[in-house]
Every structure is written in C-alpha cells, then in structure tokens.
Design a protein around this motif. Structure first.
Motif, PDB file in Angstrom:
ATOM      1  N   SER A   1       1.009   7.417  10.965  1.00 13.79           N
ATOM      2  CA  SER A   1       1.072   8.594  11.829  1.00 13.79           C
ATOM      3  C   SER A   1       1.537   8.214  13.221  1.00 13.79           C
ATOM      4  O   SER A   1       1.330   7.096  13.686  1.00 13.79           O
ATOM      5  CB  SER A   1      -0.301   9.258  11.933  1.00 13.79           C
ATOM      6  OG  SER A   1      -0.695   9.767  10.691  1.00 13.79           O
ATOM      7  N   GLU A   2       2.143   9.183  13.878  1.00 15.13           N
ATOM      8  CA  GLU A   2       2.655   8.934  15.217  1.00 15.13           C
ATOM      9  C   GLU A   2       1.618   9.226  16.294  1.00 15.13           C
ATOM     10  O   GLU A   2       1.587   8.565  17.313  1.00 15.13           O
ATOM     11  CB  GLU A   2       3.898   9.784  15.449  1.00 15.13           C
ATOM     12  CG  GLU A   2       5.035   9.421  14.506  1.00 15.13           C
ATOM     13  CD  GLU A   2       6.197  10.380  14.596  1.00 15.13           C
ATOM     14  OE1 GLU A   2       6.143  11.307  15.426  1.00 15.13           O
ATOM     15  OE2 GLU A   2       7.153  10.203  13.838  1.00 15.13           O
TER      16      GLU A   2
ATOM     17  N   ASN B   1       3.034  21.116   5.309  1.00 12.69           N
ATOM     18  CA  ASN B   1       2.930  20.261   4.130  1.00 12.69           C
ATOM     19  C   ASN B   1       3.471  20.910   2.868  1.00 12.69           C
ATOM     20  O   ASN B   1       3.938  20.214   1.972  1.00 12.69           O
ATOM     21  CB  ASN B   1       1.475  19.847   3.897  1.00 12.69           C
ATOM     22  CG  ASN B   1       0.963  18.991   5.007  1.00 12.69           C
ATOM     23  OD1 ASN B   1       1.663  18.113   5.490  1.00 12.69           O
ATOM     24  ND2 ASN B   1      -0.246  19.243   5.440  1.00 12.69           N
ATOM     25  N   GLY B   2       3.362  22.203   2.744  1.00 12.29           N
ATOM     26  CA  GLY B   2       3.830  22.882   1.544  1.00 12.29           C
ATOM     27  C   GLY B   2       2.789  22.872   0.443  1.00 12.29           C
ATOM     28  O   GLY B   2       1.802  22.140   0.489  1.00 12.29           O
ATOM     29  N   PHE B   3       3.025  23.681  -0.571  1.00 13.59           N
ATOM     30  CA  PHE B   3       2.065  23.848  -1.656  1.00 13.59           C
ATOM     31  C   PHE B   3       1.973  22.607  -2.536  1.00 13.59           C
ATOM     32  O   PHE B   3       0.888  22.154  -2.885  1.00 13.59           O
ATOM     33  CB  PHE B   3       2.434  25.074  -2.493  1.00 13.59           C
ATOM     34  CG  PHE B   3       1.517  25.288  -3.656  1.00 13.59           C
ATOM     35  CD1 PHE B   3       0.243  25.774  -3.447  1.00 13.59           C
ATOM     36  CD2 PHE B   3       1.915  24.975  -4.946  1.00 13.59           C
ATOM     37  CE1 PHE B   3      -0.631  25.969  -4.511  1.00 13.59           C
ATOM     38  CE2 PHE B   3       1.056  25.159  -6.023  1.00 13.59           C
ATOM     39  CZ  PHE B   3      -0.221  25.654  -5.790  1.00 13.59           C
ATOM     40  N   LYS B   4       3.103  22.040  -2.911  1.00 20.25           N
ATOM     41  CA  LYS B   4       3.118  20.916  -3.853  1.00 20.25           C
ATOM     42  C   LYS B   4       2.403  19.693  -3.274  1.00 20.25           C
ATOM     43  O   LYS B   4       1.573  19.085  -3.948  1.00 20.25           O
ATOM     44  CB  LYS B   4       4.553  20.563  -4.218  1.00 20.25           C
ATOM     45  CG  LYS B   4       4.653  19.449  -5.227  1.00 20.25           C
ATOM     46  CD  LYS B   4       6.101  19.134  -5.544  1.00 20.25           C
ATOM     47  CE  LYS B   4       6.194  17.922  -6.458  1.00 20.25           C
ATOM     48  NZ  LYS B   4       7.573  17.521  -6.647  1.00 20.25           N
TER      49      LYS B   4
ATOM     50  N   THR C   1       0.400  12.591   1.770  1.00 19.08           N
ATOM     51  CA  THR C   1       1.648  12.396   1.029  1.00 19.08           C
ATOM     52  C   THR C   1       2.857  12.561   1.939  1.00 19.08           C
ATOM     53  O   THR C   1       3.778  11.746   1.914  1.00 19.08           O
ATOM     54  CB  THR C   1       1.729  13.400  -0.138  1.00 19.08           C
ATOM     55  OG1 THR C   1       0.579  13.241  -0.960  1.00 19.08           O
ATOM     56  CG2 THR C   1       2.975  13.190  -0.960  1.00 19.08           C
ATOM     57  N   ARG C   2       2.841  13.597   2.758  1.00 20.43           N
ATOM     58  CA  ARG C   2       3.955  13.848   3.664  1.00 20.43           C
ATOM     59  C   ARG C   2       4.077  12.753   4.712  1.00 20.43           C
ATOM     60  O   ARG C   2       5.176  12.316   5.050  1.00 20.43           O
ATOM     61  CB  ARG C   2       3.792  15.206   4.355  1.00 20.43           C
ATOM     62  CG  ARG C   2       4.952  15.576   5.247  1.00 20.43           C
ATOM     63  CD  ARG C   2       4.628  16.755   6.133  1.00 20.43           C
ATOM     64  NE  ARG C   2       3.355  16.658   6.778  1.00 20.43           N
ATOM     65  CZ  ARG C   2       3.118  15.938   7.898  1.00 20.43           C
ATOM     66  NH1 ARG C   2       4.083  15.242   8.439  1.00 20.43           N
ATOM     67  NH2 ARG C   2       1.929  15.906   8.439  1.00 20.43           N
ATOM     68  N   THR C   3       2.965  12.270   5.223  1.00 16.15           N
ATOM     69  CA  THR C   3       2.973  11.230   6.239  1.00 16.15           C
ATOM     70  C   THR C   3       3.566   9.933   5.694  1.00 16.15           C
ATOM     71  O   THR C   3       4.380   9.302   6.354  1.00 16.15           O
ATOM     72  CB  THR C   3       1.543  10.958   6.751  1.00 16.15           C
ATOM     73  OG1 THR C   3       0.997  12.170   7.268  1.00 16.15           O
ATOM     74  CG2 THR C   3       1.534   9.908   7.821  1.00 16.15           C
ATOM     75  N   ILE C   4       3.172   9.561   4.497  1.00 14.10           N
ATOM     76  CA  ILE C   4       3.703   8.335   3.896  1.00 14.10           C
ATOM     77  C   ILE C   4       5.181   8.499   3.562  1.00 14.10           C
ATOM     78  O   ILE C   4       5.990   7.598   3.799  1.00 14.10           O
ATOM     79  CB  ILE C   4       2.886   7.954   2.653  1.00 14.10           C
ATOM     80  CG1 ILE C   4       1.458   7.549   3.076  1.00 14.10           C
ATOM     81  CG2 ILE C   4       3.551   6.831   1.878  1.00 14.10           C
ATOM     82  CD1 ILE C   4       0.520   7.347   1.929  1.00 14.10           C
ATOM     83  N   ARG C   5       5.551   9.647   3.021  1.00 15.65           N
ATOM     84  CA  ARG C   5       6.956   9.891   2.655  1.00 15.65           C
ATOM     85  C   ARG C   5       7.837   9.926   3.898  1.00 15.65           C
ATOM     86  O   ARG C   5       8.959   9.429   3.880  1.00 15.65           O
ATOM     87  CB  ARG C   5       7.084  11.204   1.896  1.00 15.65           C
ATOM     88  CG  ARG C   5       8.499  11.407   1.381  1.00 15.65           C
ATOM     89  CD  ARG C   5       8.723  12.710   0.638  1.00 15.65           C
ATOM     90  NE  ARG C   5       7.630  13.155  -0.147  1.00 15.65           N
ATOM     91  CZ  ARG C   5       7.046  14.357  -0.001  1.00 15.65           C
ATOM     92  NH1 ARG C   5       7.502  15.194   0.909  1.00 15.65           N
ATOM     93  NH2 ARG C   5       6.058  14.722  -0.751  1.00 15.65           N
ATOM     94  N   LYS C   6       7.343  10.498   4.975  1.00 13.56           N
ATOM     95  CA  LYS C   6       8.130  10.605   6.204  1.00 13.56           C
ATOM     96  C   LYS C   6       8.403   9.236   6.812  1.00 13.56           C
ATOM     97  O   LYS C   6       9.462   9.009   7.387  1.00 13.56           O
ATOM     98  CB  LYS C   6       7.375  11.484   7.214  1.00 13.56           C
ATOM     99  CG  LYS C   6       8.156  11.787   8.474  1.00 13.56           C
ATOM    100  CD  LYS C   6       7.421  12.765   9.335  1.00 13.56           C
ATOM    101  CE  LYS C   6       6.410  12.016  10.167  1.00 13.56           C
ATOM    102  NZ  LYS C   6       5.787  12.845  11.195  1.00 13.56           N
ATOM    103  N   ARG C   7       7.491   8.325   6.655  1.00 16.06           N
ATOM    104  CA  ARG C   7       7.621   6.994   7.237  1.00 16.06           C
ATOM    105  C   ARG C   7       8.615   6.124   6.483  1.00 16.06           C
ATOM    106  O   ARG C   7       9.243   5.258   7.051  1.00 16.06           O
ATOM    107  CB  ARG C   7       6.253   6.317   7.260  1.00 16.06           C
ATOM    108  CG  ARG C   7       6.215   5.074   8.044  1.00 16.06           C
ATOM    109  CD  ARG C   7       6.491   5.369   9.484  1.00 16.06           C
ATOM    110  NE  ARG C   7       5.919   4.297  10.261  1.00 16.06           N
ATOM    111  CZ  ARG C   7       6.089   4.154  11.522  1.00 16.06           C
ATOM    112  NH1 ARG C   7       6.812   5.011  12.186  1.00 16.06           N
ATOM    113  NH2 ARG C   7       5.536   3.182  12.157  1.00 16.06           N
ATOM    114  N   ASN C   8       8.758   6.351   5.184  1.00 20.67           N
ATOM    115  CA  ASN C   8       9.665   5.508   4.376  1.00 20.67           C
ATOM    116  C   ASN C   8      11.055   5.932   4.561  1.00 20.67           C
ATOM    117  O   ASN C   8      11.846   6.446   4.592  1.00 20.67           O
ATOM    118  CB  ASN C   8       9.294   5.562   2.899  1.00 20.67           C
ATOM    119  CG  ASN C   8       7.988   4.831   2.658  1.00 20.67           C
ATOM    120  OD1 ASN C   8       7.667   3.904   3.385  1.00 20.67           O
ATOM    121  ND2 ASN C   8       7.244   5.258   1.657  1.00 20.67           N
TER     122      ASN C   8
END
Length: 117
Positions: free
Chosen positions: A40-41, A59-62, A110-117
């Motif tokens: 996280s930032e 984040n969205g539903f999924k 999930t979004r935080t990890i995906r955003k970092r990669n």
C-alpha cells in the motif's frame, strides 16, 4: 483468484501439519496484513479508513467476493482445527469478528497486490 488459491493451499497445510487455532489464524492474518501494508502507498489504504461505498466502487464485486471467500475459508479452517459446538453467542461473535476483519483489513487486498505487480 490467487488469494483464494493461496488460502486453500494454506488451509490444507495447516490441517496436514495439525497447527493450532491461534497460530493458524494469526500467521495468515498478520502475514497478509504485512503484505498489504508493504504494497500500500498510504496508511489509510492499509486499514481502509474510507467510506464503504467508495471501497465497493474502487474494488468491484469480483475482487470483493474473492476477498470475502478467502476470509471465510480461513475462519472455517480455523473452526475445524479447534472444533467446539456452536452456541448463539459464539456465532454472533464470529460474525462480528469476520465483518470487522474483512472491512478494515481484508477488503481490497486482491486489488492492492495486483496494482503493485
């Protein structure tokens, strides 16, 4: 999706190694909390100190569903490790604990990890 797969693998490992309730839950929650904090930032992103409506839109539903399913699996796994009959008070306590951990720590992982990669 990777978080759900990681949770299933972690649950199988804790069942095979017969790890106790406290360490099984603690290692998972603290470990993923540290991962979210590292990726996280800002501090408000780690503990979700923003409105729920904004979190859901962001984040969205999924992704929200995958985070919730992963958390539910780890709680079910921990319950199976230290099986005791469920009473109404324990059910309410468990529901509130899941809701708090999900809302303030797990939601957006999930979004935080995906955003970092």
């Amino acid at each position: 999706m990777y978080l759900l797969l990681f949770t299933i693998i972690y649950s199988v490992i804790t069942q095979v190694l017969n790890i106790g309730y406290g360490p099984a839950m603690g290692i998972y929650l603290i470990g993923l909390g540290l991962v979210k904090g590292f990726f996280s930032e800002e501090l408000k992103d780690v503990f979700n100190f923003i409105k729920t409506k904004y979190l859901y839109e962001k984040n969205g539903f999924k992704d929200s569903l995958m985070d919730l399913l992963s958390l539910m699996l780890i709680f079910i796994n921990s319950y199976l490790i230290d099986y005791e009959p469920f009473f109404l008070f324990k059910f309410v306590y468990m529901f509130l604990l899941i809701a708090l951990v999900y809302r303030f720590l797990f939601w957006g992982l999930t979004r935080t990890i995906r955003k970092r990669n």
